[in-house]
Design an enzyme around this catalytic site. Structure first.
Site, PDB file in Angstrom:
ATOM      1  CG  HIS A 107       6.800   1.674  -2.535  1.00  0.00           C
ATOM      2  ND1 HIS A 107       7.584   1.654  -3.599  1.00  0.00           N
ATOM      3  CD2 HIS A 107       7.050   2.948  -1.985  1.00  0.00           C
ATOM      4  CE1 HIS A 107       8.752   2.370  -3.408  1.00  0.00           C
ATOM      5  NE2 HIS A 107       8.333   3.359  -2.384  1.00  0.00           N
ATOM      6  CD  GLU A 164       6.302  -2.592  -1.306  1.00  0.00           C
ATOM      7  OE1 GLU A 164       5.612  -2.145  -0.110  1.00  0.00           O
ATOM      8  OE2 GLU A 164       5.747  -2.772  -2.331  1.00  0.00           O
ATOM      9  CG  HIS A 205       6.455   2.081  -7.728  1.00  0.00           C
ATOM     10  ND1 HIS A 205       6.816   1.167  -8.734  1.00  0.00           N
ATOM     11  CD2 HIS A 205       6.213   1.660  -6.425  1.00  0.00           C
ATOM     12  CE1 HIS A 205       6.923   0.138  -8.163  1.00  0.00           C
ATOM     13  NE2 HIS A 205       6.484   0.049  -6.847  1.00  0.00           N
ATOM     14  NE  ARG A 244       9.904   0.130  -5.917  1.00  0.00           N
ATOM     15  CZ  ARG A 244      10.782  -0.124  -5.078  1.00  0.00           C
ATOM     16  NH1 ARG A 244      11.845   0.150  -5.101  1.00  0.00           N
ATOM     17  NH2 ARG A 244      10.222  -1.064  -3.932  1.00  0.00           N
TER      18      ARG A 244
HETATM   19  O1  LIG Z   1       8.430  -6.937  -4.663  1.00  0.00           O
HETATM   20  C1  LIG Z   1       7.759  -6.027  -3.950  1.00  0.00           C
HETATM   21  O2  LIG Z   1       8.573  -5.129  -3.485  1.00  0.00           O
HETATM   22  C2  LIG Z   1       6.249  -5.930  -3.877  1.00  0.00           C
HETATM   23  C3  LIG Z   1       5.797  -4.913  -4.953  1.00  0.00           C
HETATM   24  O3  LIG Z   1       6.346  -4.808  -6.174  1.00  0.00           O
HETATM   25  O4  LIG Z   1       6.002  -7.226  -4.216  1.00  0.00           O
HETATM   26  P1  LIG Z   1       4.659  -7.855  -3.936  1.00  0.00           P
HETATM   27  O5  LIG Z   1       3.413  -7.612  -5.124  1.00  0.00           O
HETATM   28  O6  LIG Z   1       4.743  -9.143  -3.653  1.00  0.00           O
HETATM   29  O7  LIG Z   1       4.028  -7.162  -2.644  1.00  0.00           O
END
Ligand SMILES: O=C(O)[C@@H](CO)OP(=O)(O)O
Length: 325
Positions: A253, A183, A80, A129
């Site tokens: 994600h 995610e 996203h 998102r």
């Molecule tokens: O905050 C989150 O959900 C993820 C993606 O933005 O972060 P990270 O980069 O730590 O995996």
């Protein structure tokens, strides 16, 4: 005149799904595609797709009489665009945060980059998102088909969103939202600032929570746990579509896509720790002979290289050029 397809005509071709909200809870994997079958499948020759049994692999479920559309399919993955919490540098995980203006622009730019690549079916996570990204990207696609989110939250939602024109259905692209592509659940880090968390717990600890394969953040999912549901969903629901010859776009994600890329590229748990995905970046794979071939990120809609990857992609683009000029 529009073809009116009655509910009876559809259900007579397959057993009723007897959809109930409780089924969704018990069998979350197969409901969305059952729904798509009900809404979109009219006959095996319909351009949208012969739809496979969602839970089983195609070899087990496609009747011999179904002819594959193609022995090759494209798969586009898009992380996203920037979200309001990416902008604030907050751990987001399963919190449902929309895109920033920059994220909207990234999604549109991603759409331009894939505007000549065929898309028959879209999978997104259940988070806004990813859905915004898929929808905005598709506004740029040269096929001009309309992405339509399939609703499975109740039998009524299913029935009330039914499309009664076969012609209109042909001009649509089904969008299936699946929580399994969400995610990674970031547990007690959700909503915390990433920099402050690193100051509090140490850079090394926070890096392990964020990028290691096995170590989960407090009360959250490790990448391994995220992979268990995201890759299982991919294998059970998306790969059969590709095997059939349907071209698929997935908008999801950073971490759910890292786990899927780990599967596609056969990365080790060590290798995946250094895999980083930028927001709004489309990645192209070709699925052929049961193998995924990584083809990088299409730089622009007219980039010659992408269309040289396979004859089928080149032909698709040529068809668009002929129809649209
Ligand atoms: O905050 C989150 O959900 C993820 C993606 O933005 O972060 P990270 O980069 O730590 O995996």
């Amino acid at each position: 005149m529009a073809t009116v397809v009655s509910q009876q005509a559809i259900t007579s071709q397959r057993p009723s799904s007897n959809f109930k909200a409780s089924h969704f809870l018990k069998e979350p994997l197969n409901v969305p595609i059952k729904l798509r079958q009900k809404q979109f499948k009219i006959q095996a020759t319909a351009s949208q797709a012969p739809l496979l049994d969602p839970v089983l692999s195609p070899s087990k479920t496609i009747p011999q009489s179904y002819k594959k559309k193609s022995n090759e399919a494209s798969l586009i993955l898009i992380r996203h665009g920037e979200s309001l919490w990416n902008e604030k540098n907050l751990f987001t995980g399963c919190v449902d945060v929309p895109l920033t203006e920059k994220g909207v622009a990234e999604a549109i730019q991603a759409g331009k980059r894939i505007s000549n690549i065929p898309v028959d079916l879209i999978f997104t996570s259940s988070l806004i998102r990813a859905q915004m990204t898929a929808m905005l990207a598709m506004t740029q696609h040269r096929c001009k088909k309309v992405p339509i989110i399939l609703h499975d939250e109740s039998e009524k939602a299913q029935t009330w969103s039914h499309v009664f024109s076969e012609e209109t259905r042909k001009q649509s692209i089904p969008v299936i939202a699946a929580w399994q592509l969400n995610e990674r659940m970031y547990g007690e880090l959700q909503g915390l600032n990433k920099e402050e968390t690193a100051e509090r717990y140490g850079t090394q600890q926070v890096h392990e929570w964020r990028r290691s394969y096995h170590i989960p953040p407090p009360k959250g999912e490790s990448l391994e746990m995220c992979a268990e549901r995201a890759v299982a969903y991919f294998e059970d629901n998306i790969q059969p579509e590709l095997a059939f010859g349907n071209n698929v776009l997935i908008a999801a994600h950073g971490n759910s896509l890292r786990s899927i890329i780990m599967y596609l590229d056969k990365l080790t748990s060590q290798e995946v720790t250094s895999l980083e995905l930028s927001t709004g970046l489309p990645l192209l794979y070709i699925f052929k002979d049961r193998k995924f071939m990584r083809r990088g990120s299409p730089v622009g809609p007219t980039e010659a290289g992408v269309y040289a990857y396979t004859k089928r992609l080149a032909q698709y683009r040529q068809k668009l050029d002929e129809t649209l000029t």
